[in-house]
Design an enzyme around this catalytic site. Structure first.
Site, mmCIF file in Angstrom:
data_model
loop_
_atom_site.group_PDB
_atom_site.id
_atom_site.type_symbol
_atom_site.label_atom_id
_atom_site.label_comp_id
_atom_site.label_asym_id
_atom_site.label_seq_id
_atom_site.Cartn_x
_atom_site.Cartn_y
_atom_site.Cartn_z
ATOM 1 N N ILE A 91 0.970 -1.059 -0.060
ATOM 2 C CA ILE A 91 0.021 -0.004 -0.068
ATOM 3 C C ILE A 91 0.723 1.335 0.104
ATOM 4 O O ILE A 91 1.811 1.478 0.845
ATOM 5 C CB ILE A 91 -1.028 0.045 1.049
ATOM 6 C CG1 ILE A 91 -1.728 -1.182 1.208
ATOM 7 C CG2 ILE A 91 -1.935 1.185 1.107
ATOM 8 C CD1 ILE A 91 -2.533 -1.784 -0.081
ATOM 9 N N LYS A 92 0.673 2.129 -0.862
ATOM 10 C CA LYS A 92 1.570 3.274 -1.417
ATOM 11 C C LYS A 92 0.675 4.637 -0.543
ATOM 12 O O LYS A 92 -0.245 4.802 -0.993
ATOM 13 C CB LYS A 92 1.609 3.498 -2.742
ATOM 14 C CG LYS A 92 3.035 4.383 -2.908
ATOM 15 C CD LYS A 92 3.353 4.462 -4.544
ATOM 16 C CE LYS A 92 4.534 4.908 -5.052
ATOM 17 N NZ LYS A 92 4.449 5.217 -6.340
ATOM 18 N N LEU A 93 1.370 5.194 0.451
ATOM 19 C CA LEU A 93 0.658 6.264 1.159
ATOM 20 C C LEU A 93 1.582 7.537 0.868
ATOM 21 O O LEU A 93 2.786 7.469 1.143
ATOM 22 C CB LEU A 93 0.792 5.988 2.611
ATOM 23 C CG LEU A 93 -0.089 4.663 2.849
ATOM 24 C CD1 LEU A 93 -0.111 4.637 4.593
ATOM 25 C CD2 LEU A 93 -1.398 4.793 2.698
#
Ligand code: G3P
Length: 215
Positions: A82-84
């Site tokens: 998951i890219k935040l």
């Protein structure tokens, strides 16, 4: 150093995967928007091609929304990370997602301090943006060395993904700085293959071989 491709284009991912050098894929909302398909469809397709980490970016800007989106995306395939985007809310979301065993890539890193905070929150990856620092007259590759030194000083396990790569020199400099990964656009991967002396050498071998056949 592991090599990821920085694209959401399925044909290009297939082509580079066939080279036998691909360790993973990063996408971002701008790259997804170019493809005319939704994020879930694209990362599902990528997960069927590449056996390695695939970064999928959430669009929520609050921790609760980031976690909810992240949990949904992580269901698609165990390789989905998951890219935040770096901010206070993403630090909170990183802590929650990583405690559930979901790997987080904190992106839009422009300083060593940001990288340190993301790592402290439990990020599996940080993505410093080299090219976008160069764009504003700051040496982007110097940031890679700073983060690498800090992580080595403290045995921090968070992997450094050199991102916003614009040319082959960025890639070799990332490797010299000790980055774990470079995520590289398709065109730069193609540039990395070629060298005029290699082409010249191949042409000479072929010409000499053809001449020897006539003798
Ligand atoms: O991996 C980050 C990358 O997608 C950003 O690249 O060229 O838009 O700065 P660029």
């Amino acid at each position: 150093m592991k090599i990821f491709i920085d694209t959401a284009n399925i044909e290009r991912i297939k082509e580079i995967n066939d080279w036998g050098i691909l360790d993973g894929v990063t996408t971002n909302p701008s790259l997804i928007a170019k493809e005319g398909k939704d994020l879930k469809t694209i990362v599902t397709e990528i997960s069927q091609i590449v056996d390695g980490p695939i970064s999928a970016e959430v669009m929520s800007m609050d921790a609760e929304g980031m976690v909810a989106e992240g949990l949904e995306l992580a269901k698609i395939h165990p390789n989905i990370n998951i890219k935040l985007p770096m901010c206070i809310e993403s630090l909170k979301a990183t802590k929650i997602l990583s405690s559930k065993g979901i790997k987080v890539n904190v992106t839009l890193i422009f300083s060593a301090q940001q990288a340190l905070l993301a790592a402290k929150a439990g990020a599996a990856f940080v993505s410093p943006f080299v090219g976008r620092l160069d764009d504003i007259g700051i040496d982007g590759t110097a940031l890679l060395s700073e983060i690498s030194t800090i992580f080595n000083n403290y045995g921090i396990q968070t992997e450094i993904i050199a991102a916003s790569i614009r040319n082959p020199i960025h890639v070799s400099t990332a490797a010299l700085a000790g980055c774990d990964i470079a995520t590289i656009p398709y065109d730069v991967l193609k540039m990395m293959i070629s060298h005029p002396k290699t082409t010249e050498g191949i042409n000479k071998f072929i010409a000499d071989y053809e001449k020897s056949k006539k003798n």
